[in-house]
Design an enzyme around this catalytic site. Structure first.
Site, PDB file in Angstrom:
ATOM      1  N   HIS A 208      -0.318  68.617  30.819  1.00  0.00           N
ATOM      2  CA  HIS A 208       0.053  69.345  32.029  1.00  0.00           C
ATOM      3  C   HIS A 208       0.150  68.390  33.216  1.00  0.00           C
ATOM      4  O   HIS A 208       0.187  68.808  34.362  1.00  0.00           O
ATOM      5  CB  HIS A 208      -0.980  70.435  32.337  1.00  0.00           C
ATOM      6  CG  HIS A 208      -1.240  71.358  31.194  1.00  0.00           C
ATOM      7  ND1 HIS A 208      -2.305  71.212  30.347  1.00  0.00           N
ATOM      8  CD2 HIS A 208      -0.530  72.419  30.734  1.00  0.00           C
ATOM      9  CE1 HIS A 208      -2.267  72.150  29.427  1.00  0.00           C
ATOM     10  NE2 HIS A 208      -1.201  72.896  29.634  1.00  0.00           N
TER      11      HIS A 208
ATOM     12  N   SER B 238      42.357  41.653  30.629  1.00  0.00           N
ATOM     13  CA  SER B 238      43.691  41.064  30.479  1.00  0.00           C
ATOM     14  C   SER B 238      43.725  40.047  29.350  1.00  0.00           C
ATOM     15  O   SER B 238      44.708  39.953  28.599  1.00  0.00           O
ATOM     16  CB  SER B 238      44.136  40.413  31.789  1.00  0.00           C
ATOM     17  OG  SER B 238      43.187  39.451  32.225  1.00  0.00           O
TER      18      SER B 238
ATOM     19  N   ASP C 270      53.412  44.506  41.209  1.00  0.00           N
ATOM     20  CA  ASP C 270      52.228  44.295  40.374  1.00  0.00           C
ATOM     21  C   ASP C 270      52.156  42.825  39.971  1.00  0.00           C
ATOM     22  O   ASP C 270      53.154  42.252  39.495  1.00  0.00           O
ATOM     23  CB  ASP C 270      52.292  45.168  39.119  1.00  0.00           C
ATOM     24  CG  ASP C 270      51.130  44.885  38.190  1.00  0.00           C
ATOM     25  OD1 ASP C 270      50.000  45.304  38.504  1.00  0.00           O
ATOM     26  OD2 ASP C 270      51.358  44.216  37.154  1.00  0.00           O
ATOM     27  N   PRO C 271      50.991  42.164  40.132  1.00  0.00           N
ATOM     28  CA  PRO C 271      50.895  40.731  39.824  1.00  0.00           C
ATOM     29  C   PRO C 271      51.213  40.408  38.363  1.00  0.00           C
ATOM     30  O   PRO C 271      51.884  39.393  38.088  1.00  0.00           O
ATOM     31  CB  PRO C 271      49.433  40.403  40.145  1.00  0.00           C
ATOM     32  CG  PRO C 271      49.005  41.461  41.088  1.00  0.00           C
ATOM     33  CD  PRO C 271      49.753  42.692  40.706  1.00  0.00           C
ATOM     34  N   GLY C 272      50.751  41.229  37.442  1.00  0.00           N
ATOM     35  CA  GLY C 272      51.032  40.979  36.031  1.00  0.00           C
ATOM     36  C   GLY C 272      52.507  41.066  35.728  1.00  0.00           C
ATOM     37  O   GLY C 272      53.055  40.254  34.956  1.00  0.00           O
TER      38      GLY C 272
ATOM     39  N   THR D   9      51.909  48.210  35.659  1.00  0.00           N
ATOM     40  CA  THR D   9      51.236  47.075  35.032  1.00  0.00           C
ATOM     41  C   THR D   9      52.292  46.069  34.572  1.00  0.00           C
ATOM     42  O   THR D   9      53.494  46.285  34.755  1.00  0.00           O
ATOM     43  CB  THR D   9      50.410  47.507  33.799  1.00  0.00           C
ATOM     44  OG1 THR D   9      51.297  47.907  32.762  1.00  0.00           O
ATOM     45  CG2 THR D   9      49.462  48.643  34.157  1.00  0.00           C
ATOM     46  N   MET D  10      51.857  45.004  33.916  1.00  0.00           N
ATOM     47  CA  MET D  10      52.788  44.013  33.378  1.00  0.00           C
ATOM     48  C   MET D  10      53.740  44.624  32.356  1.00  0.00           C
ATOM     49  O   MET D  10      54.838  44.097  32.129  1.00  0.00           O
ATOM     50  CB  MET D  10      52.013  42.864  32.730  1.00  0.00           C
ATOM     51  CG  MET D  10      51.325  43.213  31.408  1.00  0.00           C
ATOM     52  SD  MET D  10      50.586  41.789  30.580  1.00  0.00           S
ATOM     53  CE  MET D  10      49.121  41.562  31.543  1.00  0.00           C
TER      54      MET D  10
ATOM     55  N   ASP E 153      42.058  38.214  41.527  1.00  0.00           N
ATOM     56  CA  ASP E 153      41.825  37.127  40.583  1.00  0.00           C
ATOM     57  C   ASP E 153      42.857  37.035  39.460  1.00  0.00           C
ATOM     58  O   ASP E 153      42.663  36.278  38.509  1.00  0.00           O
ATOM     59  CB  ASP E 153      40.425  37.243  39.972  1.00  0.00           C
ATOM     60  CG  ASP E 153      40.288  38.465  39.072  1.00  0.00           C
ATOM     61  OD1 ASP E 153      41.190  39.318  39.064  1.00  0.00           O
ATOM     62  OD2 ASP E 153      39.255  38.553  38.379  1.00  0.00           O
TER      63      ASP E 153
END
Length: 543
Positions: free
Chosen positions: A219, A430, A529-531, A474-475, A385
């Site tokens: 208890h 990635s 998009d960077p990719g 996306t890429m 990055d």
């Protein structure tokens, strides 16, 4: 604010009982409908020809006691409010409903409210001519030489023994004798790293980090000592030493009880520690790990040892039809199967091809040169990055090329080796996605010897495992149309398609994959998009 799920405090126990009845696997439970303050769970298949076994007490110890109602254990369980003994009236009504000429045994944990309320109900039932006996369980050994040891998880061992002999048509005297024998031979001790929460009440946690409270009550009553808990095995050994004093090198069964808030992962770890402790070395049977008698959500566990006689062993191992009993087992052999480690490295023979070397060199240097621009773009729509990540992978492959450590004359092997390098050097999703792309492409090329089809096959696997598609920003928005154009037309068409695909991402105001998916449309508008830019640039390098 409450830390527990419930509707209303006053209906919590009744609601929980109904949930148990709805879901119990044997469909052998019901409850007495007398009034809202009397909560009695009973066997639906009871006919009063055998000795009735009744237990009960405050709620909050689930599955005790209603979870042990059924053939071979309890006939009925009387449920009080949370951590409060049921009323004399509730106990008496339970006795009157289930008791026939064979009589009734009450099994009560050693708490004042339970002893008094069950005791008075027993006397009233006797006055009405019923044959009633009571066993008070006092298995807690945490307080040395205590005049009133508490009843805790070892109570279910007493339930099991009494229920077995009642089911064998034993007399009330015999059932009581065996229940007392179990009670005399069972010892329990618990430990916790947090106390429990009471429905609707604020509970302060008095146990500090890296500490555990030994011997605290079910208890939430304070324990006998605060101990360090650097390693679980040390805590288990402390408990084992105390329990082994009572076993006197005899056969015993061990019950490993979850006090309510300990996760399955932790209970499995504790099982290992218990089995490998001094207590586990002479253990004949293990019951659990499982919640038998809890303290609502207390994060802790308890151990109960029952020294066995032949009669007690027979009773413990007999089958039952109850919801929450765990069949005792002899501990399994945990010796693993030893095999040789499978190497994930690609086996290949270095080979030369000037044309392929030129392609690899161009692709790698293009990506390396894009590092600053890709990082700039990713700063606007991601975590900044992408350039560094892609460049890292490209540098690794380029170094292998310069060191003449690639199978340039074997396309399928080259794809596999590149995939392996990218998985190890790029990090994050990635690198794995591109590794999947090249690995799957290599597998397809080995079977069909078609470069464009192999690359598209790699793309399909990357889409399948990664979850992205054209239109998700996306890429893939640049890569898929480029590879289709390469297959259906030529390289020049692929270069145009890659650029168009990359340009399209600047107009996409919603990203459905990657870091960009967390951004609003204003942040994405007008930014490629960077990719996709990386794919566009690689194809453009072959103009």
């Amino acid at each position: 604010m409450s830390k527990l799920f419930f509707n209303e405090r006053k209906t919590l126990v009744s609601d929980a009982i109904d949930g148990l009845i709805y879901s119990n696997q044997h469909n052998n439970l019901t409850r007495l409908n007398i009034d809202e303050h009397i909560r009695v769970v009973v066997r639906k298949d009871w006919d009063k020809n055998k000795v009735a076994i009744i237990s009960g007490g405050g709620a909050g110890h689930e599955p005790a006691h209603a979870g042990f109602v059924g053939q071979g254990m309890l006939t009925a369980a009387v449920c009080g409010d949370v951590f409060a003994s049921p009323s004399v009236e509730a106990v008496l009504n339970a006795i009157l409903y289930v008791t026939g000429e064979a009589g009734c045994l009450l099994i009560v944990k050693n708490y004042t409210g339970d002893r008094l309320n069950f005791g008075l109900a027993a006397e009233k039932a006797k006055k009405l001519g019923l044959n009633i006996e009571m066993v008070i369980v006092n298995d807690d050994i945490s307080i040395v030489d205590s005049k009133k040891p508490r009843g805790i998880a070892g109570t279910v061992f007493v339930h099991k023994v009494a229920g077995y002999y009642a089911d064998q048509d034993a007399s009330l005297a015999r059932v009581t004798e065996m229940a007392n024998l179990a009670n005399d031979n069972v010892s329990s001790i618990g430990v916790a790293i947090t106390s429990c929460h009471i429905p609707g009440e604020h509970t302060e946690d008095r146990i500090a980090a890296k500490k555990a409270e030994l011997g605290l009550g079910i208890h939430g009553e304070p324990g006998i000592a605060i101990i360090d808990i650097e390693h679980c095995r040390g805590v288990v050994e402390i408990m084992a030493e105390k329990l082994l004093v009572n076993t006197q090198q005899k056969k015993y069964a061990l019950l490993l009880n979850n006090l309510g808030g300990t996760s399955p992962l932790e209970m499995s770890l504790l099982t290992k520690d218990v089995v490998e402790s001094s207590l586990g070395q002479n253990m004949n049977y293990l019951f659990g790990p499982q919640a038998f008698v809890t303290a609502i959500d207390m994060k802790g566990f308890s151990l109960s040892c029952l020294v066995l006689t032949e009669e007690l062993e027979t009773a413990l191992m007999a089958p039952v039809a109850v919801e929450s009993w765990s069949k005792g087992i002899t501990v399994n052999d945990a010796t693993p199967i030893t095999i040789e480690k499978f190497s994930n490295s690609v086996e290949f023979t270095v080979s030369e091809s000037a044309a392929v070397a030129a392609v690899v060199d161009t692709v790698c240097n293009t990506v390396i040169d894009l590092k600053t621009e890709l990082n700039r773009l990713d700063t606007l729509v991601g975590d900044g990055d992408t350039g560094s990540t892609f460049s890292s992978g490209a540098l690794t492959v380029l170094q292998a090329l310069k060191n003449k450590k690639l199978p340039l004359a074997e396309t399928e092997k080259l794809f596999e080796v590149v995939g392996e390098h990218l998985a190890m050097s790029m990090g994050g999703s990635s690198g794995i996605l591109l590794s999947i792309f090249f690995t799957a492409a290599g597998t397809h090329y080995a079977k069909h010897q078609n470069l464009a089809e192999a690359l598209l096959s790699g793309l399909e696997q990357m889409k399948f495992f990664g979850g992205a598609k054209v239109g998700d920003r996306t890429m893939i928005d640049a890569l898929e149309p480029a590879l289709i154009a390469l297959r259906d037309e030529n390289l020049a068409a692929a270069i145009v398609a890659a650029k168009a695909g990359a340009d399209s991402t600047a107009k996409m105001l919603e990203a459905k994959a990657g870091r960009s998916s967390y951004l609003n449309s204003e942040s994405l508008e007008g930014v490629k998009d960077p990719g996709a830019v990386a794919i566009e640039s690689v194809f453009a390098a072959f103009k």
